[in-house]
Motif scaffolding. Structure first.
Motif, PDB file in Angstrom:
ATOM      1  N   LEU A  90       0.898  -1.133  -0.005  1.00 30.72           N
ATOM      2  CA  LEU A  90      -0.277  -0.149   0.041  1.00 30.72           C
ATOM      3  C   LEU A  90       0.839   1.287  -0.146  1.00 30.72           C
ATOM      4  CD1 LEU A  90      -2.335  -1.167   2.677  1.00 30.72           C
ATOM      5  CD2 LEU A  90      -2.924  -1.372   0.486  1.00 30.72           C
ATOM      6  N   VAL A  91       0.525   2.137  -0.948  1.00 24.14           N
ATOM      7  CA  VAL A  91       1.501   3.401  -1.073  1.00 24.14           C
ATOM      8  C   VAL A  91       0.423   4.677  -0.897  1.00 24.14           C
ATOM      9  CG1 VAL A  91       2.849   4.837  -2.171  1.00 24.14           C
ATOM     10  CG2 VAL A  91       3.153   2.354  -2.313  1.00 24.14           C
ATOM     11  N   LEU A 123      -6.567  12.076  -0.575  1.00 25.58           N
ATOM     12  CA  LEU A 123      -5.471  11.312  -0.325  1.00 25.58           C
ATOM     13  C   LEU A 123      -5.876  10.103  -1.302  1.00 25.58           C
ATOM     14  CD1 LEU A 123      -5.232  11.123   3.765  1.00 25.58           C
ATOM     15  CD2 LEU A 123      -4.123  12.676   2.131  1.00 25.58           C
ATOM     16  N   SER A 124      -4.726   9.502  -1.512  1.00 22.83           N
ATOM     17  CA  SER A 124      -4.879   8.479  -2.599  1.00 22.83           C
ATOM     18  C   SER A 124      -4.092   7.002  -2.010  1.00 22.83           C
ATOM     19  CB  SER A 124      -4.567   8.366  -3.777  1.00 22.83           C
ATOM     20  OG  SER A 124      -5.194   9.493  -4.551  1.00 22.83           O
ATOM     21  N   CYS A 125      -4.630   6.121  -1.975  1.00 24.94           N
ATOM     22  CA  CYS A 125      -3.977   4.769  -1.326  1.00 24.94           C
ATOM     23  C   CYS A 125      -3.961   3.753  -2.575  1.00 24.94           C
ATOM     24  CB  CYS A 125      -4.501   4.088  -0.168  1.00 24.94           C
ATOM     25  SG  CYS A 125      -4.047   2.595   0.219  1.00 24.94           S
ATOM     26  N   ALA A 126      -2.580   3.676  -3.196  1.00 23.55           N
ATOM     27  CA  ALA A 126      -2.782   2.542  -4.279  1.00 23.55           C
ATOM     28  C   ALA A 126      -2.213   1.142  -3.951  1.00 23.55           C
ATOM     29  CB  ALA A 126      -1.717   2.936  -5.357  1.00 23.55           C
ATOM     30  N   ALA A 127      -2.875  -0.078  -4.113  1.00 21.43           N
ATOM     31  CA  ALA A 127      -2.603  -1.238  -3.555  1.00 21.43           C
ATOM     32  C   ALA A 127      -2.153  -2.008  -4.682  1.00 21.43           C
ATOM     33  CB  ALA A 127      -3.824  -1.792  -3.042  1.00 21.43           C
ATOM     34  N   SER A 128      -1.157  -2.790  -4.316  1.00 23.87           N
ATOM     35  CA  SER A 128      -0.554  -3.738  -5.511  1.00 23.87           C
ATOM     36  C   SER A 128      -0.452  -5.149  -4.639  1.00 23.87           C
ATOM     37  CB  SER A 128       0.701  -3.197  -6.165  1.00 23.87           C
ATOM     38  OG  SER A 128       1.891  -2.878  -5.139  1.00 23.87           O
ATOM     39  N   TRP A 135     -14.646  -3.867  -0.241  1.00 18.89           N
ATOM     40  CA  TRP A 135     -14.092  -3.763  -1.642  1.00 18.89           C
ATOM     41  C   TRP A 135     -15.111  -4.369  -2.534  1.00 18.89           C
ATOM     42  CZ3 TRP A 135     -10.149  -0.918  -2.954  1.00 18.89           C
ATOM     43  CH2 TRP A 135      -9.726  -0.985  -4.303  1.00 18.89           C
ATOM     44  N   SER A 136     -15.785  -5.233  -2.089  1.00 18.84           N
ATOM     45  CA  SER A 136     -16.605  -5.840  -3.311  1.00 18.84           C
ATOM     46  C   SER A 136     -17.965  -5.087  -3.331  1.00 18.84           C
ATOM     47  CB  SER A 136     -16.897  -7.416  -3.095  1.00 18.84           C
ATOM     48  OG  SER A 136     -17.532  -7.424  -1.563  1.00 18.84           O
ATOM     49  N   ALA A 140     -10.557  -0.800 -10.750  1.00 23.19           N
ATOM     50  CA  ALA A 140      -9.932  -0.759 -11.948  1.00 23.19           C
ATOM     51  C   ALA A 140      -8.255  -0.403 -11.507  1.00 23.19           C
ATOM     52  CB  ALA A 140     -10.421  -0.156 -12.872  1.00 23.19           C
ATOM     53  N   GLU A 141      -8.320   0.581 -10.715  1.00 21.70           N
ATOM     54  CA  GLU A 141      -6.813   1.134 -10.444  1.00 21.70           C
ATOM     55  C   GLU A 141      -6.607   0.358  -9.111  1.00 21.70           C
ATOM     56  OE1 GLU A 141      -4.927   2.502 -12.533  1.00 21.70           O
ATOM     57  OE2 GLU A 141      -6.517   2.688 -14.095  1.00 21.70           O
ATOM     58  N   ASN A 142      -7.238  -0.306  -8.601  1.00 20.27           N
ATOM     59  CA  ASN A 142      -6.798  -0.865  -6.965  1.00 20.27           C
ATOM     60  C   ASN A 142      -6.418   0.266  -6.158  1.00 20.27           C
ATOM     61  OD1 ASN A 142      -7.357  -3.501  -7.378  1.00 20.27           O
ATOM     62  ND2 ASN A 142      -5.399  -3.930  -8.660  1.00 20.27           N
ATOM     63  N   THR A 143      -7.354   1.336  -6.227  1.00 18.88           N
ATOM     64  CA  THR A 143      -6.749   2.648  -5.476  1.00 18.88           C
ATOM     65  C   THR A 143      -8.207   2.974  -4.926  1.00 18.88           C
ATOM     66  OG1 THR A 143      -5.404   3.226  -7.305  1.00 18.88           O
ATOM     67  CG2 THR A 143      -6.252   4.977  -5.615  1.00 18.88           C
ATOM     68  N   VAL A 144      -7.603   3.458  -3.549  1.00 20.41           N
ATOM     69  CA  VAL A 144      -9.021   3.990  -2.249  1.00 20.41           C
ATOM     70  C   VAL A 144      -8.482   5.443  -2.286  1.00 20.41           C
ATOM     71  CG1 VAL A 144      -9.631   3.835  -0.272  1.00 20.41           C
ATOM     72  CG2 VAL A 144      -9.242   1.724  -1.393  1.00 20.41           C
TER      73      VAL A 144
END
Length: 127
Positions: A4-5, A20-25, A53-54, A75-79
């Protein structure tokens, strides 16, 4: 493993806004719930908001209800955490968290209910 970033923190005047953004990978398909927490100096890490998430089901802490909005982009896995009408007491390091354990369908508000954490992003609100 889920990485998470966070990004988007900064300095803003009272009454202003930040997003704020949180990118998940990583193994993001195992993630059931995402959350935002915050921690001010010398204080505990407090719950801010969570999104399933769902289903997109959302829950907020009373202190931010009506001012903050949590959302997701699958689609971007971002919160995201849109923060409006910011107050000096919102000043803290904001952390993104992911829960990959079994989902019992409740609103997860404790930090130990989450499995992965980002490094945090500083939000400072001046008066």
């Amino acid at each position: 493993q889920v990485q998470l970033v966070e990004s988007g923190g900064g300095l803003v005047q009272a009454g202003g806004s930040l997003r704020l953004s949180c990118a998940a990978s990583g193994r993001t398909f195992t993630t059931y719930t995402m959350g935002w927490f915050r921690q001010a100096p010398g204080k505990e890490r407090d719950f801010v908001a969570t999104i399933r998430w769902s289903t997109g089901r959302i829950f907020y802490a009373d202190s931010v209800k009506g001012r903050f909005t949590i959302s997701r982009d699958g689609a971007e896995n971002t919160v995201f955490l849109q923060m409006n009408s910011l107050k000096p007491e919102d000043t803290a390091v904001y952390f993104c968290a992911a829960r990959t354990r079994f989902d019992y369908g409740i609103n997860y508000q404790r930090f130990n209910e989450y499995d992965y954490w980002g490094q945090g992003t500083q939000v400072t609100v001046s008066s």
